[in-house]
Design a protein around this motif. Structure first.
Motif, short mmCIF file in Angstrom:
data_model
loop_
_atom_site.label_atom_id
_atom_site.label_comp_id
_atom_site.label_asym_id
_atom_site.label_seq_id
_atom_site.Cartn_x
_atom_site.Cartn_y
_atom_site.Cartn_z
N LYS A 151 -34.13 39.12 28.09
CA LYS A 151 -35.47 39.47 27.69
C LYS A 151 -36.15 38.33 28.12
O LYS A 151 -36.05 37.29 28.12
N GLN A 153 -40.91 39.40 25.36
CA GLN A 153 -40.43 40.73 24.53
C GLN A 153 -39.53 40.03 23.35
O GLN A 153 -39.52 40.85 22.38
N TRP A 154 -38.93 38.97 23.55
CA TRP A 154 -38.17 38.65 22.18
C TRP A 154 -39.11 38.10 21.07
O TRP A 154 -38.78 38.58 19.90
#
Length: 359
Positions: A186, A190-191
């Protein structure tokens, strides 16, 4: 499958560390929807007020095994903190790190039970609510990640040995092969958004986080280490380029990258699953290594534990090999001066700008 995949670690074969006292089980400690068991180690002499460490076992492990196989309890005798060893209800001894409930603040799962233990200890043992920490190995490391994301209001720091990023195992099953094999990639955003989703609307301080991984880990692949870096640097809004990167720290073949005072990543060259716990280093990270029974909190410090001065921070490589680097060895990256080719049949694959590996 999870039981079999993670059963190779383990601490049961290591010698026990002799604490002065024994574990005591506590029941009725609060909301516990999954039936996690709570075991407490309270040394005879406590700091005033005592910090609290949550120490979480690996798959196939137990609270008792982690108590006797790590140093946190006998070091508690020296430093006066309290240790809680949760015991996972899963028959294979693994933690629930995959359900939406456990990944969400006060929503349920094993993480809520552990949060209840923290709240119980603060209320009943006089624990210093500003010095609550979590650490764990393998599945316990995964739960450490979960607690950092879902309960940032309860924890001040975490240290995870051979885990995966927060939310990486999310899904219907206990085992997530895509995550385990390092194929779940990712962006940092996103993380980071996954961590922030653990406690929607939370705007307070985030617990600082330290994580350890071995380059030869074939159970939870080393790519998870690099995804962890992306995740937690994004959470704290700092660059993925380390501020310092020291070698042979704290052991030969280990490299410690610090991304400011709140994120620290230690990579252990040639070490598989799992990286052995470094309890004294963890206590340094938590800021309680100099604590003694009867003493209060030490002045805060942002200096990461490191025995290597900044002048030694460049990457040091082993001498080049005429036959190429071995499987799992480093083979490239910024500052690398060692072998850049790999022994057959392996090839040098770029992990990030600072690290390439023979895979």
């Amino acid at each position: 499958m999870l039981f079999q995949a993670l059963s190779t670690v383990l601490l049961a074969a290591t010698g026990a560390f002799a604490a002065q006292g024994q574990l005591q089980q506590v029941t009725n400690f609060g909301s516990n929807p999954t039936g996690v068991e709570m075991f407490v180690y309270k040394p005879a002499k406590l700091a005033s007020p005592p910090p609290l460490i949550i120490a979480m076992h690996y798959c196939t492990g137990t609270a008792q095994a982690y108590f006797s196989g790590t140093q946190y309890a006998n070091l508690a005798d020296t430093h006066g903190y309290i240790v809680i060893y949760p015991d996972a209800p899963d028959p294979g001894g693994c933690w629930d790190v995959h359900t939406n409930a456990t990944l969400t603040h006060n929503a349920g799962g094993d993480s809520l039970a552990i949060a209840s233990m923290v709240r119980y200890a603060i209320q009943n043992y006089g624990v210093d609510a500003t010095r609550v920490f979590a650490t764990g190995t393998s599945s316990g490391a995964m739960m450490t990640n979960v607690l950092m994301g879902a309960y940032p209001d309860l924890f001040q720091a975490g240290s995870a040995f051979s885990g995966v990023p927060y939310g990486c195992f999310e899904g219907p099953d206990m085992w997530n092969s895509q995550c385990a094999t390092g194929e779940l990639i990712k962006t940092p955003q996103q993380w980071g958004d996954l961590v922030r989703s653990g406690y929607p609307g939370y705007t307070g301080a985030r617990p600082k986080f330290q994580f350890w991984h071995g380059t030869a880990d074939t159970t939870l692949y080393p790519q998870n280490f690099w995804e962890d870096i992306k995740q937690w640097t994004n959470v704290f809004g700092v660059s993925q380029t380390p501020v310092t990167n020291t070698t042979n720290d704290p052991l030969p073949g280990y490299s410690r990258a610090s991304f400011g005072p709140n994120v620290q990543a230690i990579l252990a060259q040639g070490v598989g699953h799992t990286v052995p716990e470094q309890a004294n280093d963890v206590l340094n990270w938590f800021g309680i290594a100099n604590l003694t029974p009867g003493s209060g909190p030490a002045p805060p410090t942002s200096v990461p534990p490191s025995s290597v001065p900044p002048s030694s921070s460049s990457t040091v490589a082993p001498p080049p090999s005429s036959t190429g680097a071995a499987h799992w060895d480093q083979c490239g990256g910024i500052g690398w001066t060692g072998a850049t080719t790999c022994a057959s049949p392996f090839t040098c694959q770029v992990i990030n700008a600072y690290y390439s590996q023979c895979l």
